[in-house]
Design a protein around this motif. Structure first.
Motif, PDB file in Angstrom:
ATOM      1  N   TRP A 135      -9.998   5.020 -11.183  1.00 40.80           N
ATOM      2  CA  TRP A 135      -8.654   5.707 -10.733  1.00 40.80           C
ATOM      3  C   TRP A 135      -7.226   5.229 -11.113  1.00 40.80           C
ATOM      4  O   TRP A 135      -6.480   6.032 -11.466  1.00 40.80           O
ATOM      5  N   SER A 136      -7.145   3.999 -11.231  1.00 40.68           N
ATOM      6  CA  SER A 136      -5.897   3.449 -11.922  1.00 40.68           C
ATOM      7  C   SER A 136      -6.002   2.016 -12.417  1.00 40.68           C
ATOM      8  O   SER A 136      -6.955   1.350 -11.665  1.00 40.68           O
ATOM      9  N   GLN A 137      -5.284   1.526 -13.062  1.00 36.29           N
ATOM     10  CA  GLN A 137      -5.264   0.222 -13.569  1.00 36.29           C
ATOM     11  C   GLN A 137      -5.017  -0.805 -12.482  1.00 36.29           C
ATOM     12  O   GLN A 137      -5.486  -1.862 -12.696  1.00 36.29           O
ATOM     13  N   ASP A 138      -4.043  -0.176 -11.759  1.00 34.56           N
ATOM     14  CA  ASP A 138      -3.737  -1.465 -10.598  1.00 34.56           C
ATOM     15  C   ASP A 138      -4.588  -0.875  -9.423  1.00 34.56           C
ATOM     16  O   ASP A 138      -4.220  -1.028  -8.187  1.00 34.56           O
ATOM     17  N   TYR A 139      -5.660  -0.475  -9.279  1.00 35.39           N
ATOM     18  CA  TYR A 139      -6.743   0.050  -8.230  1.00 35.39           C
ATOM     19  C   TYR A 139      -6.609  -1.255  -6.976  1.00 35.39           C
ATOM     20  O   TYR A 139      -6.308  -0.823  -5.931  1.00 35.39           O
ATOM     21  N   VAL A 140      -6.754  -2.632  -7.646  1.00 31.84           N
ATOM     22  CA  VAL A 140      -6.802  -3.485  -6.666  1.00 31.84           C
ATOM     23  C   VAL A 140      -5.579  -3.944  -5.917  1.00 31.84           C
ATOM     24  O   VAL A 140      -5.469  -4.185  -4.512  1.00 31.84           O
ATOM     25  N   ASN A 141      -4.476  -3.968  -6.801  1.00 34.46           N
ATOM     26  CA  ASN A 141      -3.216  -4.060  -5.955  1.00 34.46           C
ATOM     27  C   ASN A 141      -2.630  -2.953  -5.154  1.00 34.46           C
ATOM     28  O   ASN A 141      -2.364  -3.191  -4.068  1.00 34.46           O
ATOM     29  N   VAL A 142      -3.154  -1.604  -5.205  1.00 29.06           N
ATOM     30  CA  VAL A 142      -3.001  -0.649  -4.569  1.00 29.06           C
ATOM     31  C   VAL A 142      -3.892  -0.698  -3.179  1.00 29.06           C
ATOM     32  O   VAL A 142      -3.199  -0.393  -2.056  1.00 29.06           O
ATOM     33  N   ALA A 143      -4.992  -1.186  -3.267  1.00 28.66           N
ATOM     34  CA  ALA A 143      -5.644  -1.392  -2.091  1.00 28.66           C
ATOM     35  C   ALA A 143      -5.123  -2.433  -1.096  1.00 28.66           C
ATOM     36  O   ALA A 143      -5.238  -2.154   0.030  1.00 28.66           O
ATOM     37  N   ALA A 144      -4.866  -3.485  -1.475  1.00 31.80           N
ATOM     38  CA  ALA A 144      -4.144  -4.721  -0.990  1.00 31.80           C
ATOM     39  C   ALA A 144      -2.766  -4.113  -0.246  1.00 31.80           C
ATOM     40  O   ALA A 144      -2.632  -4.057   1.037  1.00 31.80           O
ATOM     41  N   ALA A 145      -2.144  -3.047  -0.944  1.00 29.01           N
ATOM     42  CA  ALA A 145      -0.966  -2.707  -0.353  1.00 29.01           C
ATOM     43  C   ALA A 145      -1.167  -1.544   0.675  1.00 29.01           C
ATOM     44  O   ALA A 145      -0.544  -1.525   1.717  1.00 29.01           O
ATOM     45  N   LYS A 146      -2.077  -0.910   0.451  1.00 27.41           N
ATOM     46  CA  LYS A 146      -2.667   0.303   1.446  1.00 27.41           C
ATOM     47  C   LYS A 146      -3.105  -0.489   2.695  1.00 27.41           C
ATOM     48  O   LYS A 146      -2.775   0.256   3.790  1.00 27.41           O
ATOM     49  N   ARG A 147      -3.890  -1.410   2.544  1.00 25.97           N
ATOM     50  CA  ARG A 147      -4.392  -2.003   3.855  1.00 25.97           C
ATOM     51  C   ARG A 147      -3.182  -2.694   4.752  1.00 25.97           C
ATOM     52  O   ARG A 147      -3.042  -2.606   6.065  1.00 25.97           O
ATOM     53  N   GLN A 148      -2.088  -3.243   3.716  1.00 22.51           N
ATOM     54  CA  GLN A 148      -0.816  -3.602   4.622  1.00 22.51           C
ATOM     55  C   GLN A 148       0.005  -2.494   5.419  1.00 22.51           C
ATOM     56  O   GLN A 148       0.271  -2.434   6.134  1.00 22.51           O
ATOM     57  N   ASP A 149       0.023  -1.361   4.512  1.00 22.17           N
ATOM     58  CA  ASP A 149       0.632  -0.116   4.912  1.00 22.17           C
ATOM     59  C   ASP A 149      -0.046   0.273   6.273  1.00 22.17           C
ATOM     60  O   ASP A 149       0.562   0.813   7.225  1.00 22.17           O
ATOM     61  N   ARG A 150      -1.346   0.184   6.333  1.00 28.02           N
ATOM     62  CA  ARG A 150      -1.936   0.907   7.503  1.00 28.02           C
ATOM     63  C   ARG A 150      -1.703  -0.297   8.513  1.00 28.02           C
ATOM     64  O   ARG A 150      -1.563   0.406   9.734  1.00 28.02           O
ATOM     65  N   ARG A 151      -1.831  -1.402   8.522  1.00 25.49           N
ATOM     66  CA  ARG A 151      -1.359  -2.363   9.645  1.00 25.49           C
ATOM     67  C   ARG A 151       0.044  -2.188   9.929  1.00 25.49           C
ATOM     68  O   ARG A 151       0.373  -2.067  11.231  1.00 25.49           O
ATOM     69  N   ASP A 152       0.739  -1.902   9.119  1.00 25.81           N
ATOM     70  CA  ASP A 152       2.328  -1.808   9.661  1.00 25.81           C
ATOM     71  C   ASP A 152       2.433  -0.403  10.288  1.00 25.81           C
ATOM     72  O   ASP A 152       3.310  -0.165  11.230  1.00 25.81           O
ATOM     73  N   TYR A 153       1.640   0.597   9.753  1.00 22.03           N
ATOM     74  CA  TYR A 153       2.064   2.033  10.339  1.00 22.03           C
ATOM     75  C   TYR A 153       1.444   1.921  11.903  1.00 22.03           C
ATOM     76  O   TYR A 153       1.909   2.457  12.870  1.00 22.03           O
TER      77      TYR A 153
END
Length: 326
Positions: A293-311
Protein backbone atom coordinates in the motif's frame (compact mmCIF):
# COMPACT_ATOMS: atom_id res chain seq x y z
CA UNK A 1 -26.67 31.42 -8.03
CA UNK A 2 -30.02 30.42 -9.48
CA UNK A 3 -32.84 29.93 -6.97
CA UNK A 4 -36.31 28.61 -7.76
CA UNK A 5 -39.18 28.05 -5.37
CA UNK A 6 -40.89 24.72 -5.98
CA UNK A 7 -44.55 25.26 -5.21
CA UNK A 8 -46.60 22.46 -3.69
CA UNK A 9 -48.69 22.41 -6.85
CA UNK A 10 -45.59 21.48 -8.84
CA UNK A 11 -44.96 18.25 -6.98
CA UNK A 12 -43.56 16.65 -3.88
CA UNK A 13 -40.38 14.77 -3.02
CA UNK A 14 -40.27 11.26 -4.41
CA UNK A 15 -39.20 10.05 -0.96
CA UNK A 16 -42.66 11.00 0.36
CA UNK A 17 -44.34 8.20 -1.62
CA UNK A 18 -41.41 5.92 -2.55
CA UNK A 19 -42.01 3.17 -0.01
CA UNK A 20 -45.75 3.24 -0.59
CA UNK A 21 -45.69 3.10 -4.40
CA UNK A 22 -42.35 1.55 -5.41
CA UNK A 23 -43.95 -1.87 -6.01
CA UNK A 24 -46.55 -0.39 -8.38
CA UNK A 25 -45.23 -1.05 -11.90
CA UNK A 26 -47.23 1.80 -13.47
CA UNK A 27 -45.76 4.46 -11.18
CA UNK A 28 -42.31 2.90 -11.42
CA UNK A 29 -42.31 2.82 -15.23
CA UNK A 30 -43.41 6.45 -15.41
CA UNK A 31 -40.54 7.45 -13.13
CA UNK A 32 -38.02 5.34 -15.03
CA UNK A 33 -39.06 6.79 -18.40
CA UNK A 34 -38.75 10.37 -17.19
CA UNK A 35 -35.43 9.76 -15.45
CA UNK A 36 -34.09 7.97 -18.55
CA UNK A 37 -35.01 10.94 -20.74
CA UNK A 38 -33.20 13.32 -18.40
CA UNK A 39 -30.03 11.20 -18.33
CA UNK A 40 -30.10 10.71 -22.09
CA UNK A 41 -30.53 14.44 -22.69
CA UNK A 42 -27.45 15.11 -20.56
CA UNK A 43 -25.21 12.38 -21.95
CA UNK A 44 -25.90 13.11 -25.60
CA UNK A 45 -23.58 16.13 -25.20
CA UNK A 46 -19.99 14.88 -25.00
CA UNK A 47 -17.79 17.00 -22.74
CA UNK A 48 -14.02 17.48 -23.25
CA UNK A 49 -12.85 16.75 -19.70
CA UNK A 50 -13.74 15.41 -16.26
CA UNK A 51 -14.53 18.39 -14.04
CA UNK A 52 -17.11 20.91 -12.85
CA UNK A 53 -18.60 23.97 -14.48
CA UNK A 54 -18.07 27.49 -13.15
CA UNK A 55 -19.85 30.70 -14.05
CA UNK A 56 -17.13 33.28 -14.61
CA UNK A 57 -17.34 37.04 -14.15
CA UNK A 58 -17.97 37.55 -17.86
CA UNK A 59 -21.08 35.39 -17.57
CA UNK A 60 -19.71 32.42 -19.52
CA UNK A 61 -20.11 28.86 -18.28
CA UNK A 62 -16.79 27.02 -18.46
CA UNK A 63 -15.67 23.51 -17.59
CA UNK A 64 -12.51 24.40 -15.66
CA UNK A 65 -12.92 23.26 -12.05
CA UNK A 66 -12.21 19.93 -10.36
CA UNK A 67 -15.04 17.33 -10.46
CA UNK A 68 -16.50 18.27 -7.08
CA UNK A 69 -18.80 15.54 -5.79
CA UNK A 70 -20.46 15.32 -2.40
CA UNK A 71 -17.97 12.83 -0.93
CA UNK A 72 -15.02 15.11 -1.75
CA UNK A 73 -16.64 18.02 0.05
CA UNK A 74 -17.49 15.81 3.03
CA UNK A 75 -13.84 14.80 3.42
CA UNK A 76 -12.64 18.37 3.18
CA UNK A 77 -15.20 19.40 5.80
CA UNK A 78 -13.45 16.86 8.08
CA UNK A 79 -10.10 18.52 7.30
CA UNK A 80 -8.86 15.57 5.25
CA UNK A 81 -6.71 16.71 2.30
CA UNK A 82 -7.99 15.48 -1.04
CA UNK A 83 -4.98 16.71 -3.07
CA UNK A 84 -7.40 17.70 -5.82
CA UNK A 85 -6.64 21.22 -7.00
CA UNK A 86 -9.70 23.38 -7.52
CA UNK A 87 -8.74 24.53 -11.01
CA UNK A 88 -7.78 21.05 -12.23
CA UNK A 89 -9.67 18.93 -14.75
CA UNK A 90 -8.89 15.42 -16.01
CA UNK A 91 -8.44 14.29 -19.60
CA UNK A 92 -8.31 10.55 -18.86
CA UNK A 93 -10.25 8.12 -16.69
CA UNK A 94 -7.02 6.66 -15.26
CA UNK A 95 -5.73 9.98 -13.92
CA UNK A 96 -9.10 10.67 -12.28
CA UNK A 97 -9.23 7.25 -10.59
CA UNK A 98 -5.66 7.57 -9.32
CA UNK A 99 -6.55 10.85 -7.60
CA UNK A 100 -9.77 9.41 -6.16
CA UNK A 101 -7.81 6.51 -4.66
CA UNK A 102 -5.25 8.96 -3.28
CA UNK A 103 -8.14 10.74 -1.60
CA UNK A 104 -9.18 7.47 0.08
CA UNK A 105 -5.58 6.87 1.12
CA UNK A 106 -5.54 10.31 2.73
CA UNK A 107 -8.64 9.48 4.72
CA UNK A 108 -6.82 6.52 6.28
CA UNK A 109 -3.80 8.69 7.02
CA UNK A 110 -5.52 11.80 8.35
CA UNK A 111 -8.86 10.79 9.89
CA UNK A 112 -8.13 10.13 13.55
CA UNK A 113 -10.76 7.42 13.90
CA UNK A 114 -10.12 5.88 10.48
CA UNK A 115 -9.17 2.51 11.96
CA UNK A 116 -10.52 0.57 14.93
CA UNK A 117 -7.55 -1.74 15.50
CA UNK A 118 -4.57 -3.28 13.70
CA UNK A 119 -6.62 -5.91 11.85
CA UNK A 120 -8.90 -3.16 10.56
CA UNK A 121 -5.85 -1.24 9.32
CA UNK A 122 -4.60 -4.34 7.51
CA UNK A 123 -8.00 -4.94 5.88
CA UNK A 124 -8.33 -1.34 4.71
CA UNK A 125 -4.83 -1.02 3.28
CA UNK A 126 -5.10 -4.42 1.56
CA UNK A 127 -8.28 -3.26 -0.18
CA UNK A 128 -6.79 0.07 -1.23
CA UNK A 129 -3.57 -1.51 -2.49
CA UNK A 130 -5.56 -4.01 -4.56
CA UNK A 131 -7.84 -1.36 -6.03
CA UNK A 132 -4.78 0.63 -7.10
CA UNK A 133 -3.55 -2.30 -9.16
CA UNK A 134 -6.81 -3.73 -10.53
CA UNK A 135 -8.76 -0.72 -11.81
CA UNK A 136 -7.49 -1.05 -15.42
CA UNK A 137 -9.31 -4.40 -15.67
CA UNK A 138 -12.68 -2.76 -14.99
CA UNK A 139 -12.72 0.23 -17.31
CA UNK A 140 -12.71 0.03 -21.11
CA UNK A 141 -9.52 1.22 -22.75
CA UNK A 142 -11.21 2.89 -25.72
CA UNK A 143 -13.34 4.99 -23.35
CA UNK A 144 -10.46 6.22 -21.20
CA UNK A 145 -10.38 9.58 -23.02
CA UNK A 146 -14.10 10.02 -23.30
CA UNK A 147 -16.86 10.54 -23.87
CA UNK A 148 -17.35 12.35 -20.58
CA UNK A 149 -20.83 13.42 -19.55
CA UNK A 150 -22.59 15.71 -17.10
CA UNK A 151 -23.63 13.49 -14.21
CA UNK A 152 -25.74 13.83 -11.06
CA UNK A 153 -23.71 12.50 -8.11
CA UNK A 154 -26.31 13.21 -5.40
CA UNK A 155 -29.55 12.11 -7.04
CA UNK A 156 -31.68 10.51 -4.33
CA UNK A 157 -35.48 10.41 -3.79
CA UNK A 158 -35.53 13.59 -1.69
CA UNK A 159 -33.86 15.52 -4.53
CA UNK A 160 -36.43 14.38 -7.11
CA UNK A 161 -39.86 16.06 -7.18
CA UNK A 162 -42.75 14.25 -8.86
CA UNK A 163 -46.43 14.86 -9.50
CA UNK A 164 -49.25 12.54 -8.43
CA UNK A 165 -48.49 10.18 -11.33
CA UNK A 166 -44.74 10.11 -10.62
CA UNK A 167 -43.78 12.25 -13.57
CA UNK A 168 -40.61 14.14 -12.65
CA UNK A 169 -41.29 17.87 -12.29
CA UNK A 170 -38.06 19.16 -10.69
CA UNK A 171 -34.57 18.16 -9.59
CA UNK A 172 -32.84 19.97 -6.72
CA UNK A 173 -29.42 20.11 -5.03
CA UNK A 174 -27.55 20.04 -8.32
CA UNK A 175 -24.39 21.64 -6.91
CA UNK A 176 -22.72 18.22 -6.87
CA UNK A 177 -23.32 17.54 -10.56
CA UNK A 178 -20.14 17.35 -12.62
CA UNK A 179 -18.60 15.88 -15.76
CA UNK A 180 -17.49 12.28 -15.20
CA UNK A 181 -16.49 9.18 -17.20
CA UNK A 182 -19.42 7.65 -19.02
CA UNK A 183 -18.71 4.27 -17.39
CA UNK A 184 -19.22 5.82 -13.95
CA UNK A 185 -22.87 6.59 -14.66
CA UNK A 186 -24.74 4.04 -12.53
CA UNK A 187 -28.28 3.16 -11.69
CA UNK A 188 -29.02 4.57 -8.23
CA UNK A 189 -28.60 2.37 -5.17
CA UNK A 190 -32.06 3.40 -3.91
CA UNK A 191 -33.90 1.46 -6.66
CA UNK A 192 -34.61 -1.04 -3.90
CA UNK A 193 -35.08 -0.35 -0.20
CA UNK A 194 -31.70 -1.94 0.56
CA UNK A 195 -28.67 -0.03 1.81
CA UNK A 196 -25.33 -0.15 0.01
CA UNK A 197 -24.07 -2.88 2.34
CA UNK A 198 -27.20 -4.92 1.68
CA UNK A 199 -27.07 -4.74 -2.12
CA UNK A 200 -23.40 -5.71 -2.12
CA UNK A 201 -24.25 -8.74 -0.01
CA UNK A 202 -27.13 -9.93 -2.18
CA UNK A 203 -27.54 -8.15 -5.50
CA UNK A 204 -30.31 -10.28 -7.06
CA UNK A 205 -33.19 -7.97 -6.09
CA UNK A 206 -31.21 -4.90 -7.05
CA UNK A 207 -30.20 -6.42 -10.39
CA UNK A 208 -33.88 -6.97 -11.22
CA UNK A 209 -34.68 -3.29 -10.54
CA UNK A 210 -31.55 -2.21 -12.44
CA UNK A 211 -32.51 -4.32 -15.45
CA UNK A 212 -36.02 -2.90 -15.48
CA UNK A 213 -34.65 0.64 -15.43
CA UNK A 214 -32.19 -0.03 -18.27
CA UNK A 215 -34.89 -1.71 -20.34
CA UNK A 216 -36.89 1.47 -20.00
CA UNK A 217 -33.83 3.51 -20.98
CA UNK A 218 -33.20 1.35 -24.04
CA UNK A 219 -36.79 1.97 -25.19
CA UNK A 220 -36.31 5.72 -24.75
CA UNK A 221 -33.03 5.60 -26.68
CA UNK A 222 -34.86 4.08 -29.63
CA UNK A 223 -37.67 6.61 -29.38
CA UNK A 224 -35.27 9.58 -29.11
CA UNK A 225 -32.72 8.23 -31.58
CA UNK A 226 -29.94 8.84 -29.06
CA UNK A 227 -26.44 7.48 -29.67
CA UNK A 228 -23.46 8.52 -27.61
CA UNK A 229 -20.72 8.13 -30.16
CA UNK A 230 -19.76 6.38 -33.38
CA UNK A 231 -16.29 4.93 -33.93
CA UNK A 232 -16.07 3.39 -37.37
CA UNK A 233 -18.83 0.81 -37.36
CA UNK A 234 -19.13 0.74 -33.53
CA UNK A 235 -22.21 2.41 -32.11
CA UNK A 236 -22.65 2.80 -28.39
CA UNK A 237 -25.69 3.67 -26.32
CA UNK A 238 -25.81 4.64 -22.67
CA UNK A 239 -27.89 1.59 -21.71
CA UNK A 240 -25.34 -0.71 -23.37
CA UNK A 241 -22.45 0.92 -21.55
CA UNK A 242 -24.27 0.76 -18.21
CA UNK A 243 -25.06 -2.92 -18.74
CA UNK A 244 -21.47 -3.66 -19.68
CA UNK A 245 -20.26 -1.81 -16.55
CA UNK A 246 -22.46 -4.09 -14.47
CA UNK A 247 -21.08 -7.20 -16.16
CA UNK A 248 -17.44 -6.08 -15.92
CA UNK A 249 -17.66 -4.90 -12.33
CA UNK A 250 -16.99 -1.24 -13.15
CA UNK A 251 -20.36 -0.53 -11.49
CA UNK A 252 -19.08 -1.82 -8.14
CA UNK A 253 -15.64 -0.27 -8.51
CA UNK A 254 -17.03 3.21 -9.15
CA UNK A 255 -19.60 2.72 -6.37
CA UNK A 256 -16.74 1.96 -3.97
CA UNK A 257 -14.89 5.09 -5.08
CA UNK A 258 -17.97 7.19 -4.31
CA UNK A 259 -18.14 6.17 -0.65
CA UNK A 260 -15.21 6.69 1.76
CA UNK A 261 -16.97 4.58 4.38
CA UNK A 262 -18.53 2.01 2.04
CA UNK A 263 -15.48 1.32 -0.13
CA UNK A 264 -14.24 -1.64 1.91
CA UNK A 265 -17.60 -3.38 2.09
CA UNK A 266 -18.02 -3.10 -1.69
CA UNK A 267 -14.46 -4.30 -2.29
CA UNK A 268 -14.65 -7.45 -0.18
CA UNK A 269 -18.22 -8.40 -1.13
CA UNK A 270 -18.06 -7.70 -4.86
CA UNK A 271 -14.76 -6.52 -6.36
CA UNK A 272 -12.40 -9.03 -4.76
CA UNK A 273 -14.71 -11.93 -5.58
CA UNK A 274 -14.08 -11.39 -9.30
CA UNK A 275 -10.45 -12.33 -8.77
CA UNK A 276 -10.44 -14.97 -6.04
CA UNK A 277 -12.88 -17.18 -7.94
CA UNK A 278 -9.87 -18.07 -10.11
CA UNK A 279 -7.53 -18.28 -7.11
CA UNK A 280 -9.38 -19.83 -4.16
CA UNK A 281 -6.30 -20.00 -1.91
CA UNK A 282 -6.26 -16.52 -0.37
CA UNK A 283 -4.74 -17.31 3.02
CA UNK A 284 -1.70 -15.09 2.41
CA UNK A 285 -3.66 -12.13 1.00
CA UNK A 286 -3.70 -10.06 4.21
CA UNK A 287 -0.14 -11.07 5.06
CA UNK A 288 1.38 -9.83 1.80
CA UNK A 289 -0.80 -7.26 0.00
CA UNK A 290 -1.01 -4.51 2.69
CA UNK A 291 2.77 -4.05 2.60
CA UNK A 292 2.44 -2.75 -0.96
CA UNK A 293 0.00 0.00 0.00
CA UNK A 294 2.76 2.44 0.92
CA UNK A 295 6.48 2.47 1.64
CA UNK A 296 5.77 3.93 5.09
CA UNK A 297 3.19 1.25 5.89
CA UNK A 298 4.70 0.40 9.30
CA UNK A 299 5.11 4.02 10.40
CA UNK A 300 1.53 4.82 9.41
CA UNK A 301 0.30 1.80 11.37
CA UNK A 302 2.00 3.04 14.54
CA UNK A 303 0.65 6.57 14.00
CA UNK A 304 -2.89 5.34 13.39
CA UNK A 305 -2.93 3.26 16.57
CA UNK A 306 -1.89 6.36 18.53
CA UNK A 307 -4.48 8.46 16.64
CA UNK A 308 -7.17 6.02 17.71
CA UNK A 309 -6.13 6.15 21.36
CA UNK A 310 -6.10 9.97 21.26
CA UNK A 311 -9.48 10.06 19.53
CA UNK A 312 -11.08 7.73 22.07
CA UNK A 313 -9.64 9.76 24.96
CA UNK A 314 -10.95 13.03 23.53
CA UNK A 315 -14.35 11.48 22.86
CA UNK A 316 -14.64 10.22 26.43
CA UNK A 317 -13.56 13.60 27.76
CA UNK A 318 -16.17 15.37 25.62
CA UNK A 319 -18.92 13.24 27.18
CA UNK A 320 -17.47 13.31 30.68
CA UNK A 321 -16.62 9.60 30.72
CA UNK A 322 -13.85 8.56 33.09
CA UNK A 323 -11.13 6.61 31.26
CA UNK A 324 -10.60 3.57 33.50
CA UNK A 325 -7.77 2.24 31.31
CA UNK A 326 -5.33 4.81 32.74
Amino acid sequence: MLIELIEKTKGQMLSSTWLERRDNSEYRQTLFRDLSRILLSLTRISLPAIGSFVVEKDGYLRLKNRPLSVEIQALENDHIPTDMLRDYTYSTVESYIVDLLRMHNNRVRHQRNAINHLIDYINQTAALATMQTTFPSFFTRDLCRGPFAFTFTDLHPSNIFVDDNWHITSLVDLEWACSRPIEMIRTSTWLTTKTMDEITEEAVEYDAARSEFLESMANEEKAMGVLLRKEGQITRSLSEIMNRSWQSGAFWFSLALSSPMGLFSVFYKQTQLRFIKHCPDQEAFHEIVPWYWSQDYVNVAAAKRQDRRDYDARLKAAFGVVDETN
